[in-house]
Design a protein around this motif. Structure first.
Motif, short mmCIF file in Angstrom:
data_model
loop_
_atom_site.label_atom_id
_atom_site.label_comp_id
_atom_site.label_asym_id
_atom_site.label_seq_id
_atom_site.Cartn_x
_atom_site.Cartn_y
_atom_site.Cartn_z
N ARG A 200 35.20 -28.72 12.15
CA ARG A 200 35.57 -29.92 11.39
C ARG A 200 37.07 -30.23 11.56
O ARG A 200 37.47 -31.39 11.68
CB ARG A 200 35.24 -29.72 9.91
CG ARG A 200 35.49 -30.95 9.04
CD ARG A 200 34.99 -30.73 7.62
NE ARG A 200 33.53 -30.61 7.57
CZ ARG A 200 32.87 -29.47 7.38
NH1 ARG A 200 33.53 -28.32 7.22
NH2 ARG A 200 31.55 -29.44 7.36
N GLU A 201 37.88 -29.19 11.62
CA GLU A 201 39.33 -29.37 11.73
C GLU A 201 39.77 -29.80 13.13
O GLU A 201 40.72 -30.56 13.29
CB GLU A 201 40.05 -28.08 11.34
CG GLU A 201 41.56 -28.16 11.42
CD GLU A 201 42.24 -26.86 11.02
OE1 GLU A 201 43.48 -26.77 11.19
OE2 GLU A 201 41.54 -25.93 10.55
N HIS A 202 39.06 -29.33 14.17
CA HIS A 202 39.58 -29.49 15.53
C HIS A 202 38.75 -30.37 16.45
O HIS A 202 39.22 -30.72 17.54
CB HIS A 202 39.71 -28.11 16.19
CG HIS A 202 40.72 -27.22 15.54
ND1 HIS A 202 42.07 -27.34 15.74
CD2 HIS A 202 40.56 -26.17 14.67
CE1 HIS A 202 42.72 -26.42 15.05
NE2 HIS A 202 41.83 -25.70 14.39
N PHE A 203 37.54 -30.73 16.08
CA PHE A 203 36.64 -31.37 17.05
C PHE A 203 37.22 -32.65 17.63
O PHE A 203 37.12 -32.90 18.84
CB PHE A 203 35.27 -31.65 16.43
CG PHE A 203 34.25 -32.08 17.45
CD1 PHE A 203 33.50 -31.13 18.13
CD2 PHE A 203 34.06 -33.42 17.75
CE1 PHE A 203 32.57 -31.51 19.08
CE2 PHE A 203 33.13 -33.80 18.71
CZ PHE A 203 32.39 -32.85 19.38
N LYS A 204 37.81 -33.49 16.81
CA LYS A 204 38.34 -34.76 17.30
C LYS A 204 39.40 -34.54 18.38
O LYS A 204 39.51 -35.31 19.33
CB LYS A 204 38.92 -35.57 16.13
CG LYS A 204 37.90 -36.04 15.12
CD LYS A 204 36.92 -37.04 15.72
CE LYS A 204 36.05 -37.71 14.66
NZ LYS A 204 35.12 -36.76 14.01
N THR A 205 40.18 -33.48 18.24
CA THR A 205 41.19 -33.15 19.26
C THR A 205 40.53 -32.66 20.53
O THR A 205 40.95 -32.99 21.65
CB THR A 205 42.16 -32.09 18.72
OG1 THR A 205 42.76 -32.56 17.52
CG2 THR A 205 43.24 -31.77 19.75
N TRP A 206 39.50 -31.85 20.39
CA TRP A 206 38.81 -31.30 21.56
C TRP A 206 38.06 -32.37 22.34
O TRP A 206 38.02 -32.34 23.57
CB TRP A 206 37.80 -30.23 21.12
CG TRP A 206 38.40 -29.02 20.47
CD1 TRP A 206 39.71 -28.61 20.54
CD2 TRP A 206 37.71 -28.06 19.67
NE1 TRP A 206 39.88 -27.45 19.83
CE2 TRP A 206 38.67 -27.09 19.28
CE3 TRP A 206 36.40 -27.92 19.23
CZ2 TRP A 206 38.33 -25.99 18.48
CZ3 TRP A 206 36.06 -26.83 18.45
CH2 TRP A 206 37.02 -25.88 18.07
N ASP A 207 37.45 -33.30 21.65
CA ASP A 207 36.60 -34.32 22.27
C ASP A 207 37.47 -35.45 22.82
O ASP A 207 37.61 -36.51 22.21
CB ASP A 207 35.59 -34.85 21.25
CG ASP A 207 34.67 -35.91 21.83
OD1 ASP A 207 34.55 -35.97 23.08
OD2 ASP A 207 34.08 -36.67 21.04
N ASN B 256 43.71 -23.39 27.56
CA ASN B 256 44.77 -24.11 26.85
C ASN B 256 45.50 -23.17 25.89
O ASN B 256 44.91 -22.67 24.93
CB ASN B 256 44.14 -25.28 26.09
CG ASN B 256 45.18 -26.22 25.53
OD1 ASN B 256 46.29 -25.82 25.19
ND2 ASN B 256 44.82 -27.50 25.42
N LEU B 257 46.78 -22.94 26.13
CA LEU B 257 47.55 -22.00 25.31
C LEU B 257 47.74 -22.49 23.88
O LEU B 257 48.04 -21.69 22.99
CB LEU B 257 48.92 -21.75 25.95
CG LEU B 257 48.93 -21.02 27.29
CD1 LEU B 257 50.34 -20.96 27.86
CD2 LEU B 257 48.36 -19.62 27.14
N SER B 258 47.58 -23.78 23.65
CA SER B 258 47.77 -24.31 22.30
C SER B 258 46.53 -24.13 21.42
O SER B 258 46.59 -24.36 20.21
CB SER B 258 48.15 -25.79 22.36
OG SER B 258 47.07 -26.58 22.81
N VAL B 259 45.41 -23.74 22.02
CA VAL B 259 44.19 -23.46 21.25
C VAL B 259 44.23 -21.98 20.87
O VAL B 259 44.08 -21.11 21.73
CB VAL B 259 42.92 -23.78 22.07
CG1 VAL B 259 41.66 -23.46 21.25
CG2 VAL B 259 42.92 -25.24 22.50
N THR B 260 44.44 -21.70 19.60
CA THR B 260 44.69 -20.33 19.18
C THR B 260 43.79 -19.93 18.01
O THR B 260 43.14 -20.76 17.39
CB THR B 260 46.16 -20.16 18.75
OG1 THR B 260 46.43 -21.04 17.64
CG2 THR B 260 47.12 -20.49 19.90
#
Length: 376
Positions: A40-47, A65-69
Motif C-alpha cells: 500500500r505504501e510503495h506500489f504507486k512508486t513501483w508501478d 535498485n539501491l533505494s528499495v530497502t
C-alpha cells in the motif's frame, strides 16, 4: 595415479539445478510490517507505467535498485522469487491482489496457497535483510559453518566456494578488495570482476553465511557476473540472476583457482581404490576436489542433481568427507548407509568409499596445469 588419470572425461556437463529448501519462519517477524501494508505504501512508486500491476521486467529492475530497502526490498525479492520459479509475467500480481495477501480466508485453494507462499517468503527475506551484517567479513570468516545456499539453484557455485574455504580461508579472503563506493573488486588468479554494492533485495536473494558478513553474497554475485561479462547471459542481468540459469561446477573451480580440472565419470569406472587414491592424493597436495549427483536417486537424504565439495578423506576407514552447500542437518533412523542416509550436520557428512562410487556421478579434481586464460 596414472591409471586414474587415464579414465578422465574432459566433457563437462552443464546443469540447471534445484534451489535449496528454504527454512521459512512460522510467523511474521515482530519488526516486519504486514506484506499488504508495504504494498500500500510503495506500489504507486513501483508501478512506473500506471497500469495497476507489476511486470517481471519492473520487478527485475526494482531488485537492483539501491533505494528499495528494508520491508519494501523483502516484498520485491519475494515477487522476483515467484517469477523466477514460474518463469512467467507477473501480470497476475495486480495492486488489488497484493493488497489482499494478508487475507487468510481466500475461497480458492490456489489463492490461499499463493498468499501463504508470498507471506512466508516475505518474512524470510525480511529476516535476511535485517540479520545480515553489512561488513564484508566478521570475526575469523570465511568458514563453512553457517553457510546456506539461497533461493538460487547454484550449488555449482557454492560447492566450489566451500571447497576453497575448507582448503585455505585466508586465500579466499585475499580475493576481496573493497571499493570506496561500497562495491568490491574480486581478484582471482586469471580474472578480475567488479561487484557493485548489493541492494537489499539482492542481499535477501543470495546465499547466506549467517553472521559472517557479506563475503559469500559478494562472491556468489561476482561469479555470476563473470558469466554475464563472458557473454553467456543477458548483459543487463545481475550476477544473482545469471547463476540461476544453471552452470558447471568445473568452470567455477577453474575461475577460483586458475587451474584446469579433470573429471572422472563414476558411471564408467566403479573402482573404489583408484577413486580413493585420486581424492587422497589431491587433498594431500592441497588441490580442490568436488563431486555431484545426477537425476537418479541412489541414496536417501542425498539430494539429486546437486554439487558437493569433498573436504576430506580417511584412508584408514575408507570414508569420503563431503559438504552439502545447503548447510543442512539430517538425522538418520537405523544404520547409516544408502537405505537410511548419512548423518549430516551443517552440510557435513561422511560416506564409505564403496557407497560413494555408487551414489555420485563424477569426481572433478584440480590439476597442476594452468587453465586456459579468459579475458577480464
Amino acid at each position: 595415479m596414472n591409471a586414474v588419470l587415464s579414465i578422465v572425461c574432459e566433457l563437462c556437463l552443464t546443469t540447471v539445478l534445484a534451489p535449496a529448501p528454504m527454512r521459512l519462519p512460522d510467523a511474521r517477524p515482530e519488526k516486519a510490517p504486514p506484506f499488504s501494508d508495504v504494498v500500500r505504501e510503495h506500489f504507486k512508486t513501483w508501478d512506473q507505467t500506471g497500469r495497476g500491476y507489476l511486470t517481471a521486467e519492473e520487478v527485475h529492475h526494482l531488485v537492483r535498485n539501491l533505494s528499495v530497502t528494508g520491508p519494501a526490498a523483502a516484498v520485491i525479492a519475494t515477487l522476483h522469487h515467484y517469477e523466477r520459479i514460474h518463469r512467467k509475467n507477473l501480470v497476475r500480481f495486480s495492486e488489488q491482489f497484493l493488497l489482499s495477501v494478508n487475507n487468510e480466508n481466500a475461497t480458492q485453494e490456489t489463492d490461499r496457497k499463493l498468499r501463504l507462499f508470498l507471506r512466508t517468503r516475505y518474512w524470510h527475506y525480511f529476516n535476511q535483510i535485517e540479520q545480515t551484517p553489512r561488513q564484508l567479513f566478521v570475526g575469523d570468516a570465511p568458514s563453512l559453518d553457517g553457510i546456506h545456499q539461497g533461493a538460487v539453484g547454484d550449488c555449482f557455485v557454492i560447492a566450489p566456494i566451500g571447497s576453497a574455504v575448507a582448503r585455505n580461508p585466508e586465500e579466499v579472503r585475499r580475493w576481496f578488495h573493497p571499493l570506496p563506493d561500497g562495491g568490491c573488486e574480486l581478484v582471482f588468479p586469471q580474472r578480475r570482476v567488479r561487484v557493485p554494492r548489493l541492494s537489499d533485495a539482492e542481499i535477501a536473494l543470495t546465499s547466506s553465511a549467517g553472521s559472517q558478513g557479506m563475503w559469500l553474497k559478494v562472491l556468489e554475485t561476482g561469479v555470476g557476473l563473470t558469466e554475464v561479462r563472458s557473454g553467456f547471459e543477458r548483459s543487463d542481468e545481475s550476477g544473482e540472476d545469471a547463476v540461476d540459469h544453471g552452470g558447471s561446477a568445473r568452470e567455477t573451480y577453474r575461475l577460483l583457482t586458475g587451474r584446469s580440472f579433470g573429471r572422472v565419470d563414476l558411471m564408467k569406472t566403479r573402482e573404489p581404490e583408484r577413486i580413493g587414491e585420486l581424492i587422497s592424493q589431491s587433498l594431500r597436495e592441497g588441490r580442490l576436489v568436488g563431486t555431484g549427483t545426477d537425476r537418479t536417486r541412489r541414496a536417501n537424504h542425498v539430494p539429486t542433481n546437486h554439487d558437493y565439495a569433498i573436504i576430506g578423506y580417511d584412508a584408514e576407514r575408507r570414508l569420503v568427507h563431503l559438504w552439502n552447500p545447503w548447510g543442512n542437518r539430517v538425522s538418520t533412523q537405523g544404520m547409516p548407509g544408502i537405505e537410511n542416509g548419512f548423518p549430516t550436520e551443517g552440510g557435513k557428512f561422511s560416506v564409505p568409499l564403496n557407497d560413494f562410487v555408487r551414489i555420485f556421478r563424477a569426481v572433478v579434481y584440480e590439476t597442476r596445469e594452468e587453465a586456459r586464460r579468459e579475458q577480464s
